[in-house]
Design a protein around this motif. Structure first.
Motif, PDB file in Angstrom:
ATOM      1  N   ASP A  61      13.872  44.114  44.473  1.00  0.00           N
ATOM      2  CA  ASP A  61      14.660  42.883  44.362  1.00  0.00           C
ATOM      3  C   ASP A  61      14.666  42.133  45.693  1.00  0.00           C
ATOM      4  OD1 ASP A  61      15.848  43.523  41.626  1.00  0.00           O
ATOM      5  OD2 ASP A  61      16.411  45.257  42.820  1.00  0.00           O
ATOM      6  N   LEU A  62      14.763  42.906  46.778  1.00  0.00           N
ATOM      7  CA  LEU A  62      14.726  42.269  48.093  1.00  0.00           C
ATOM      8  C   LEU A  62      13.415  41.520  48.259  1.00  0.00           C
ATOM      9  CD1 LEU A  62      15.979  43.220  51.430  1.00  0.00           C
ATOM     10  CD2 LEU A  62      13.519  43.314  51.308  1.00  0.00           C
ATOM     11  N   GLU A  63      12.339  42.191  47.843  1.00  0.00           N
ATOM     12  CA  GLU A  63      11.020  41.591  47.956  1.00  0.00           C
ATOM     13  C   GLU A  63      10.919  40.337  47.082  1.00  0.00           C
ATOM     14  OE1 GLU A  63       8.937  42.905  50.094  1.00  0.00           O
ATOM     15  OE2 GLU A  63       7.302  41.508  49.604  1.00  0.00           O
ATOM     16  N   SER A  64      11.366  40.433  45.833  1.00  0.00           N
ATOM     17  CA  SER A  64      11.307  39.282  44.920  1.00  0.00           C
ATOM     18  C   SER A  64      12.117  38.116  45.458  1.00  0.00           C
ATOM     19  CB  SER A  64      11.886  39.642  43.552  1.00  0.00           C
ATOM     20  OG  SER A  64      11.062  40.552  42.905  1.00  0.00           O
ATOM     21  N   THR A  65      13.308  38.402  45.967  1.00  0.00           N
ATOM     22  CA  THR A  65      14.171  37.299  46.415  1.00  0.00           C
ATOM     23  C   THR A  65      13.617  36.658  47.683  1.00  0.00           C
ATOM     24  OG1 THR A  65      15.553  38.982  47.478  1.00  0.00           O
ATOM     25  CG2 THR A  65      16.333  38.097  45.392  1.00  0.00           C
ATOM     26  N   ARG A  66      13.057  37.479  48.566  1.00  0.00           N
ATOM     27  CA  ARG A  66      12.489  36.887  49.794  1.00  0.00           C
ATOM     28  C   ARG A  66      11.273  36.031  49.467  1.00  0.00           C
ATOM     29  NH1 ARG A  66      11.740  40.552  54.793  1.00  0.00           N
ATOM     30  NH2 ARG A  66      11.277  38.491  55.600  1.00  0.00           N
ATOM     31  N   ARG A  67      10.475  36.509  48.538  1.00  0.00           N
ATOM     32  CA  ARG A  67       9.310  35.713  48.112  1.00  0.00           C
ATOM     33  C   ARG A  67       9.761  34.393  47.500  1.00  0.00           C
ATOM     34  NH1 ARG A  67       4.263  38.457  46.661  1.00  0.00           N
ATOM     35  NH2 ARG A  67       4.250  40.385  47.855  1.00  0.00           N
ATOM     36  N   ALA A  68      10.808  34.473  46.665  1.00  0.00           N
ATOM     37  CA  ALA A  68      11.290  33.258  45.997  1.00  0.00           C
ATOM     38  C   ALA A  68      11.822  32.264  47.028  1.00  0.00           C
ATOM     39  CB  ALA A  68      12.373  33.607  44.991  1.00  0.00           C
ATOM     40  N   ALA A  69      12.528  32.765  48.035  1.00  0.00           N
ATOM     41  CA  ALA A  69      13.065  31.863  49.057  1.00  0.00           C
ATOM     42  C   ALA A  69      11.922  31.189  49.825  1.00  0.00           C
ATOM     43  CB  ALA A  69      13.982  32.635  50.009  1.00  0.00           C
ATOM     44  N   ARG A  70      10.878  31.971  50.103  1.00  0.00           N
ATOM     45  CA  ARG A  70       9.721  31.372  50.815  1.00  0.00           C
ATOM     46  C   ARG A  70       9.056  30.315  49.940  1.00  0.00           C
ATOM     47  NH1 ARG A  70       8.558  36.464  53.002  1.00  0.00           N
ATOM     48  NH2 ARG A  70       7.037  36.949  51.390  1.00  0.00           N
ATOM     49  N   ARG A  71       8.872  30.671  48.654  1.00  0.00           N
ATOM     50  CA  ARG A  71       8.200  29.765  47.711  1.00  0.00           C
ATOM     51  C   ARG A  71       8.932  28.437  47.597  1.00  0.00           C
ATOM     52  NH1 ARG A  71       8.264  33.479  43.563  1.00  0.00           N
ATOM     53  NH2 ARG A  71       9.784  32.309  42.349  1.00  0.00           N
ATOM     54  N   THR A  72      10.267  28.488  47.594  1.00  0.00           N
ATOM     55  CA  THR A  72      11.043  27.271  47.348  1.00  0.00           C
ATOM     56  C   THR A  72      11.572  26.677  48.648  1.00  0.00           C
ATOM     57  OG1 THR A  72      12.966  28.693  47.026  1.00  0.00           O
ATOM     58  CG2 THR A  72      11.836  27.947  45.046  1.00  0.00           C
ATOM     59  N   ASP A  73      11.208  27.290  49.777  1.00  0.00           N
ATOM     60  CA  ASP A  73      11.657  26.823  51.083  1.00  0.00           C
ATOM     61  C   ASP A  73      13.185  26.724  51.137  1.00  0.00           C
ATOM     62  OD1 ASP A  73      11.592  25.890  53.631  1.00  0.00           O
ATOM     63  OD2 ASP A  73      11.226  23.789  53.058  1.00  0.00           O
ATOM     64  N   THR A  74      13.834  27.797  50.786  1.00  0.00           N
ATOM     65  CA  THR A  74      15.295  27.803  50.750  1.00  0.00           C
ATOM     66  C   THR A  74      15.831  28.974  51.574  1.00  0.00           C
ATOM     67  OG1 THR A  74      15.143  29.184  48.769  1.00  0.00           O
ATOM     68  CG2 THR A  74      15.554  26.836  48.423  1.00  0.00           C
ATOM     69  N   ASN A  75      17.108  28.908  51.857  1.00  0.00           N
ATOM     70  CA  ASN A  75      17.811  30.087  52.353  1.00  0.00           C
ATOM     71  C   ASN A  75      18.416  30.799  51.158  1.00  0.00           C
ATOM     72  OD1 ASN A  75      17.828  30.130  55.397  1.00  0.00           O
ATOM     73  ND2 ASN A  75      18.401  28.003  54.952  1.00  0.00           N
ATOM     74  N   LEU A  76      18.726  32.063  51.366  1.00  0.00           N
ATOM     75  CA  LEU A  76      19.106  32.880  50.224  1.00  0.00           C
ATOM     76  C   LEU A  76      20.605  33.146  50.183  1.00  0.00           C
ATOM     77  CD1 LEU A  76      17.802  34.390  47.869  1.00  0.00           C
ATOM     78  CD2 LEU A  76      17.642  36.374  49.366  1.00  0.00           C
ATOM     79  N   LEU A  77      21.179  32.846  49.028  1.00  0.00           N
ATOM     80  CA  LEU A  77      22.587  33.155  48.789  1.00  0.00           C
ATOM     81  C   LEU A  77      22.634  34.242  47.716  1.00  0.00           C
ATOM     82  CD1 LEU A  77      25.659  32.553  48.883  1.00  0.00           C
ATOM     83  CD2 LEU A  77      25.241  30.686  47.252  1.00  0.00           C
ATOM     84  N   LEU A  78      22.990  35.442  48.119  1.00  0.00           N
ATOM     85  CA  LEU A  78      23.148  36.514  47.126  1.00  0.00           C
ATOM     86  C   LEU A  78      24.506  36.283  46.489  1.00  0.00           C
ATOM     87  CD1 LEU A  78      22.003  39.553  49.294  1.00  0.00           C
ATOM     88  CD2 LEU A  78      20.615  38.219  47.687  1.00  0.00           C
ATOM     89  N   GLN A  79      24.492  35.879  45.240  1.00  0.00           N
ATOM     90  CA  GLN A  79      25.750  35.470  44.614  1.00  0.00           C
ATOM     91  C   GLN A  79      25.901  36.160  43.251  1.00  0.00           C
ATOM     92  OE1 GLN A  79      26.192  31.236  43.860  1.00  0.00           O
ATOM     93  NE2 GLN A  79      28.347  31.301  44.451  1.00  0.00           N
ATOM     94  N   PRO A  80      26.103  37.477  43.293  1.00  0.00           N
ATOM     95  CA  PRO A  80      26.210  38.208  42.027  1.00  0.00           C
ATOM     96  C   PRO A  80      27.490  37.878  41.286  1.00  0.00           C
ATOM     97  CG  PRO A  80      26.682  39.655  43.878  1.00  0.00           C
ATOM     98  CD  PRO A  80      26.264  38.349  44.465  1.00  0.00           C
ATOM     99  N   THR A  81      27.396  37.872  39.964  1.00  0.00           N
ATOM    100  CA  THR A  81      28.579  37.667  39.141  1.00  0.00           C
ATOM    101  C   THR A  81      29.373  38.953  39.109  1.00  0.00           C
ATOM    102  OG1 THR A  81      27.149  36.376  37.745  1.00  0.00           O
ATOM    103  CG2 THR A  81      29.321  36.817  36.893  1.00  0.00           C
ATOM    104  N   VAL A  82      30.604  38.883  39.522  1.00  0.00           N
ATOM    105  CA  VAL A  82      31.436  40.074  39.391  1.00  0.00           C
ATOM    106  C   VAL A  82      32.686  39.719  38.611  1.00  0.00           C
ATOM    107  CG1 VAL A  82      30.654  41.293  41.426  1.00  0.00           C
ATOM    108  CG2 VAL A  82      32.471  39.650  41.656  1.00  0.00           C
ATOM    109  N   GLY A  83      32.577  39.781  37.328  1.00  0.00           N
ATOM    110  CA  GLY A  83      33.751  39.511  36.512  1.00  0.00           C
ATOM    111  C   GLY A  83      34.041  40.761  35.735  1.00  0.00           C
TER     112      GLY A  83
END
Ligand code: PPS
Length: 579
Positions: free
Chosen positions: A208-230
Motif C-alpha cells: 500500500d505504501l508503494e501504491s500510494t507513493r506511486r499514485a502521488a508521483r503520478r498525480t504530482d500531489t502530496n499524500l493525505l492518509l485519510q482512512p475512514t474510521v467510523g
C-alpha cells in the motif's frame, strides 16, 4: 481561508457551532424540547454536518431536497449532492415532534450530552423500497448493503437546520482528528496545493505504501492518509488497532511528504453514490484528489469485492467532474517480485509466476494460526500491532462449557480441569460452576424455563467477557436447552474459543449417585421441574467433546480435555501433564 486551496463544495466552508451566548440560550430553551439520542452512525453524520465536512449543508435535508437528491443527485437549488443526509427517528419519537414552524429537538450523544439543536421543518415517511433501489442499485452486493442499511434506519425522517453546541467527543487519538478547517490551515501552512486523499479500511502494509507513493508521483500531489474510521462491520479490524497500525505505517513515508488524519464517517457500502459523497467530504477537508483501496470482505468464507467496478466509478466521476472538482485517482495494486526485491504494478507482472501478494484475509489467517507475516509484505511495528489484536490461539481466550444432568460429574471434571489449567499457568482461569453461579450471580432465580435461560445467558455473558480479555472461563451448569447453549456459543465464538463438553453420564447412573438426595426428592414430587425427571434435557448435537463419567475417572476426563485443547492449539502441547 487559504486562497490557493481547492474551494469547498458550494463555495463556503460551513461552520455550525454557535458562540457561548447562543449556547447558553439553547441550553435554557431546550429544557422543554424532546431529546433524540443519536446512534453511533448518526453521531458521525452530525459531526460531519457541524464541522463543515458536509458543506454546503447547514443541517439535515428537507423533504424536497431529499427527493431531489434521490432522483437526480442534486439539491433542489441545483448543487450536485449524491447522498441524502437526513435524521431518521422512531415513530413514537416523531409523534412527540410537531411539524409546525419553529419546533426544535435536542440531539444528544449516547451519554446524554447535548450536541446540537435541530429546528425541524419537515417530517416524513420515506418510501423505503424506492429509496433503497435508488441508493443501492439492484445487484446482489447492493442488496445485502441495502438490507443492513434498512435494518439500521428508523422509519421517519426529519429535516431542518442544525446549530452545534458541542462536537461529538472522541477520547481516542484526538491528535489525529482534524476538522476541515484545521486540516485546510495545515495544508495551507505546508503550501500543499495538490493533495491526494487516500481512503482505506485495512491496515497499510508495504504494497500500500508503494501504491500510494506511486499514485502521488503520478498525480504530482502530496499524500493525505485519510482512512475512514467510523462504525466498523463485525468482521473488520477494530478501529483502535487500525489507527495504531496507520500511525506506525505513516512513519515509513519520507518525512514531511505525508499527513495522517482520520475521517469520522459512517460506511454504508452504498456503491458509487457513497464514493461521490466521500470525494466531496475530502474536498471539503482540502484534498484535490481522491483514491481508495478497493474493499473486499469475507462473505460466507469467500472474499468478495464490495466496492463497485472501476469503470462504473470512472464513469460517474467523469460525468460530474466539473462539479466535483476533486479528481478520482484509481488505486493501482502492486505485487512483489522476490528475485528482484521490487514492487511492480500487478498488470506489469501479469504472467510472472513469482509475483507475490497477500490478501487481507490471508494476513488474518496467518495471524490466527500464529504463522509469520513476511518482511517484504509489512512493517515489523504494524505486524506487532496486529499480533496484539489477533494473537495465535495459544494466547486467545476460550471457554469450556460443560452441560449435562445434575450428578453427571460436570462439577468434578470442571474443578479438576480448573486445577490443571492453573497448574499450566499463562492465563487467568475462572470457574463458573452451576452452584457458585446460583449462589451469587443468579441468587434470585428458580428453575422455570425462563429463569434457566436467564441464568445461562448471564453465565455466557461473563464467560464472553473473560474470553474477550484472553482468559479461560470454565462453566458447568446443566444448561438443558439447545437454543440457549447456541446463543452462548454465538456470543463467545467471535471473541475466542468455545468448547462445548457434553457430560452424558446416563440418568440412571446420576440417579444412583444422587449425592445431594435431589433425585429422590424429585421422584417423590417434593422438588418440581427437576431436570431429567420432570423437566427436559435436550441432548446437544454440536458438542466438541462427549464424556461419560460412568467408568472414567476425573483425571482421565481432564486428560481427554487437555488433549483436545492442545490439538486445537489453545494450550501449548509441551505443557501437557502426563496422565
Ligand atoms: S440450569 O438449568 O442450568 O439453570 O441449572 P444450574 O444453574 O446448573 O443449577 C442446577 C443445580 O441446581 C440444583 N437444583 C436443580 N437442578 C435441576 N432442576 C431443578 N429443579 C433443581 N433444583 C435445584 C441441582 O443441585 C443442580 O446442581 P448440579 O451441580 O447440576 O447437581
Amino acid at each position: 481561508m487559504e486562497k490557493h486551496l481547492i474551494p469547498p463544495h458550494g463555495g463556503t466552508l460551513v461552520d455550525l457551532m454557535v458562540g457561548p451566548e447562543r449556547e447558553a440560550e439553547l441550553k435554557r430553551e431546550s429544557r422543554d424540547w424532546p431529546s433524540w439520542d443519536l446512534t453511533a452512525r448518526q453521531a458521525l453524520d452530525l459531526e460531519l454536518i457541524l464541522n463543515g465536512a458536509l458543506s454546503p449543508l447547514t443541517g439535515y435535508l428537507t423533504r424536497d431536497n431529499y427527493e431531489s437528491v434521490l432522483d437526480s443527485m442534486r439539491l433542489s437549488g441545483g448543487t450536485f449532492w449524491p447522498w441524502p443526509i437526513v435524521l431518521d427517528v422512531s415513530e413514537p419519537f416523531a409523534d412527540t415532534v410537531s411539524d409546525s414552524e419553529g419546533s426544535a429537538i435536542t440531539l444528544r450523544d449516547q451519554e446524554g450530552v447535548m450536541l446540537a439543536v435541530l429546528s425541524v421543518t419537515d417530517i416524513w415517511h420515506p418510501d423505503r423500497d424506492e429509496e433503497l433501489e435508488k441508493l443501492f442499485g439492484a445487484d446482489a452486493a447492493g442488496e445485502a448493503a441495502a438490507r443492513d442499511f434498512a435494518a439500521l434506519t428508523h422509519p421517519v425522517y426529519l429535516g431542518g437546520k442544525v446549530e452545534g453546541v458541542q462536537l461529538p467527543i472522541h477520547y481516542d487519538f484526538p491528535e489525529l482528528r482534524a476538522t476541515p478547517r484545521d486540516l485546510r490551515s495545515r495544508l495551507g501552512r505546508r503550501g500543499w496545493r495538490r493533495t491526494l486523499s487516500f481512503d482505506t479500511r485495512s491496515p497499510i502494509h508495504r504494497p500500500d505504501l508503494e501504491s500510494t507513493r506511486r499514485a502521488a508521483r503520478r498525480t504530482d500531489t502530496n499524500l493525505l492518509l485519510q482512512p475512514t474510521v467510523g462504525e466498523t462491520a463485525k468482521e473488520d479490524l477494530d478501529h483502535y488497532t487500525r489507527i495504531r497500525c496507520y500511525k506506525e505505517a505513516a512513519t515509513h513515508y519520507p518525512h514531511q511528504t505525508t499527513i495522517l488524519s482520520l475521517l469520522p464517517a459512517p460506511t454504508r457500502r452504498a456503491g458509487v453514490r457513497e464514493l461521490l459523497l466521500q470525494a466531496l467530504l475530502r474536498k471539503n477537508y482540502g484534498a484535490t484528489h481522491f483514491m481508495f483501496r478497493p474493499n473486499a470482505n469475507l462473505v460466507n468464507g469467500e472474499e468478495r469485492e464490495l466496492t463497485p467496478q472501476r469503470h462504473e466509478v470512472e464513469r460517474a466521476f467523469a460525468r460530474y467532474a466539473d462539479e466535483l472538482a476533486i479528481e478520482y485517482t484509481p488505486f493501482e495494486e502492486v505485487v512483489y517480485l522476490a528475485d528482484r526485491d521490487v514492487f511492480v504494478p500487478a498488470e506489469e507482472a501479469a504472467g510472472n509466476g513469482r509475483a507475490m501478494t497477500l490478501s487481507e484475509h490471508q494476513v488474518r489467517n496467518r495471524l490466527h494460526d500464529g504463522r509469520e507475516i513476511p518482511d517484504w509484505f509489512s512493517f515489523p511495528e504494524v505486524v506487532a500491532e496486529l499480533v496484539k489484536t489477533y494473537p495465535p490461539r495459544s494466547k486467545q481466550g476460550f471457554t469450556v462449557f460443560f452441560t449435562g444432568l445434575s450428578g453427571s460429574g460436570k462439577s468434578t471434571v470442571a474443578n479438576a480441569l480448573f486445577a490443571k489449567l492453573l497448574q499450566l499457568g499463562g492465563r487467568p482461569v475462572t470457574l463458573l460452576d452451576g452452584d457458585i453461579v446460583r449462589k451469587n450471580l443468579s441468587s434470585e432465580l428458580g428453575f422455570s424455563r425462563e429463569h434457566r435461560d436467564i441464568n445461562i445467558l448471564r453465565i455466557g455473558f461473563v464467560a464472553s467477557e473473560i474470553t474477550k480479555n484472553r482468559g479461560i472461563a470454565i462453566c458447568a451448569p446443566i444448561a438443558p436447552y439447545d437454543h440457549t447453549r447456541g446463543a452462548v456459543r454465538e456470543m463467545i465464538e467471535p471473541l475466542g474459543g468455545f468448547v462445548l463438553v457434553h457430560v452424558n453420564t446416563p440418568l440412571a447412573v446420576c440417579e444412583t449417585r444422587d449425592r445431594k438426595g435431589l433425585y429422590a426428592k424429585a421422584r417423590a414430587g417434593i422438588i418440581k421441574e427437576f431436570t431429567g425427571i420432570s423437566d427436559p434435557y435436550e441432548e446437544p448435537e454440536d458438542a466438541e467433546l462427549v464424556i461419560d463419567t460412568t467408568d472414567l475417572s476425573p483425571e482421565e476426563a481432564v486428560h481427554k480435555l487437555l488433549l483436545y485443547l492442545s490439538n486445537q492449539g489453545y494450550i501449548e502441547a509441551n505443557g501437557m501433564p502426563a496422565v
